[in-house]
Design an enzyme around this catalytic site. Structure first.
Site, short mmCIF file in Angstrom:
data_model
loop_
_atom_site.label_atom_id
_atom_site.label_comp_id
_atom_site.label_asym_id
_atom_site.label_seq_id
_atom_site.Cartn_x
_atom_site.Cartn_y
_atom_site.Cartn_z
N TRP A 178 0.85 -1.18 0.00
CA TRP A 178 0.00 0.00 0.00
C TRP A 178 0.89 1.24 0.00
O TRP A 178 1.84 1.34 0.79
CB TRP A 178 -0.89 -0.04 1.25
CG TRP A 178 -1.85 1.08 1.41
CD1 TRP A 178 -2.70 1.58 0.48
CD2 TRP A 178 -2.11 1.82 2.61
NE1 TRP A 178 -3.47 2.59 1.01
CE2 TRP A 178 -3.13 2.75 2.32
CE3 TRP A 178 -1.58 1.77 3.90
CZ2 TRP A 178 -3.61 3.65 3.26
CZ3 TRP A 178 -2.07 2.65 4.84
CH2 TRP A 178 -3.07 3.58 4.52
N LYS A 222 -13.47 -0.14 5.50
CA LYS A 222 -14.08 -0.84 4.38
C LYS A 222 -15.11 -1.86 4.84
O LYS A 222 -16.22 -1.92 4.31
CB LYS A 222 -13.02 -1.55 3.53
CG LYS A 222 -12.12 -0.62 2.73
CD LYS A 222 -10.92 -0.22 3.53
CE LYS A 222 -9.90 0.53 2.70
NZ LYS A 222 -8.77 1.01 3.54
N ASP A 272 -1.12 -5.54 9.18
CA ASP A 272 -2.05 -4.58 8.60
C ASP A 272 -3.31 -5.37 8.24
O ASP A 272 -3.26 -6.26 7.40
CB ASP A 272 -1.43 -3.94 7.35
CG ASP A 272 -2.32 -2.89 6.71
OD1 ASP A 272 -3.55 -2.96 6.88
OD2 ASP A 272 -1.79 -2.01 6.03
#
Length: 301
Positions: free
Chosen positions: A27, A145, A109
């Site tokens: 990312w 999300k 993560d």
């Protein structure tokens, strides 16, 4: 959460951590966050094999072995961003063995729990493996999300320590960091997340929603894969089905991506990462034809 997690971990390690190991690719914000931290180095480890469009376990283990002992290793727990490629449980075990041997500190993560497999338990299996093996680690989880709370930016940081004393030290560091960054976060997102997690009926409904989102993304992958085969786009596109989560690492070059954007208005990152959520049954053939055109006609520099 990730930035705070690294900030919290660094002062607790003997001599302070020097190297933060991040997958290549990862990312984009990982590098931006780590580069802002004083006294640490952003170091990449192998992850993606462009030849196979798959996971490079050998390269990752080689780079973790070569890294400074006691480095912080940022690991995508599931639905790797941007590649969509996740290790198998057997591969996770090999990664854990190298981390144990080198005294690395895992920092997970976790932004897409449930999006890789549709199961919270299955997607959390990598983290639970490290817990079972006795690691200390940090999990930086986002609900942005998976709860549809993108504007609230809500999440949590979980620290697994060997002793209560170590955990209290981590909490103390986190309070200092939070105080210097935002002091007191907005409560709205946290209250929504708390309701979903603590109300049995709401939690069941939320889990069903995440399963449906996972199923919808799997259908989008199938639509694009079928369309690419139908238009005879050059190459093998089976990696689109093999990858997990919101994104696909298509293997398209920068020049091909630029042609897609400028000529066909199909928008994706120039690394070739495309959001599968934008693919529908109605537009899959248009996207496939555009990709076919880009492969045949993009002028490589």
């Amino acid at each position: 959460n990730l930035s705070s997690g690294i900030n919290a971990e660094c002062p607790l390690r003997p001599g302070g951590c020097k190297d933060i190991l991040v997958s290549n690719p990862s990312w984009g914000n990982h590098k931006l966050m780590i580069d802002r931290l004083p006294g640490v180095n952003f170091v990449q480890y192998a992850y993606y094999d462009p030849e196979t469009m798959g996971f490079d376990l050998e390269g990752m283990c080689r780079d973790l072995e070569a890294a400074q002992d006691g480095s912080v290793v940022v690991l995508h727990a599931c639905a790797h961003n941007p590649t969509g490629i996740d290790p198998t449980m057997e591969q996770w075990l090999k990664i854990a063995e190298v981390c144990k041997k080198k005294s690395h500190f895992p920092l997970f993560d976790l932004a897409y729990l449930g999006y890789a497999s549709g199961s919270f338990d299955q997607d959390a299996a990598s983290i639970r493996l490290f817990a079972d093996l006795g690691f200390e680690f940090i999990v930086c989880q986002s609900f942005a999300k998976i709860m549809g709370l993108y504007c609230e930016r809500i999440g949590c940081m979980i620290f697994a320590g060997r002793t209560a004393e170590i955990s209290h030290k981590c909490l103390s560091q986190m309070k200092i960091i939070v105080r210097s960054i935002y002091s007191n976060p907005p409560a709205h997102g946290a209250r929504i997340a708390s309701m979903c997690l603590n109300n049995r009926d709401m939690r069941a409904e939320w889990e069903d929603c995440v399963k449906e989102m996972h199923a919808r993304i799997r259908r989008s992958r199938s639509y694009l894969h079928t369309a690419l085969k139908t238009v005879n786009a050059p190459g093998s596109w089976d990696h689109i089905l093999a990858q997990n989560g919101m994104f696909s690492y298509t293997g398209l070059t920068k020049a091909q991506c630029e042609l897609l954007i400028e000529k066909h208005h199909v928008y994706l990152l120039k690394s070739g990462r495309i959001s599968m959520c934008g693919i529908t049954q109605e537009n899959a053939k248009y996207v496939a034809n555009a990709i076919h055109d880009a492969i045949l006609n993009a002028k490589e520099n």
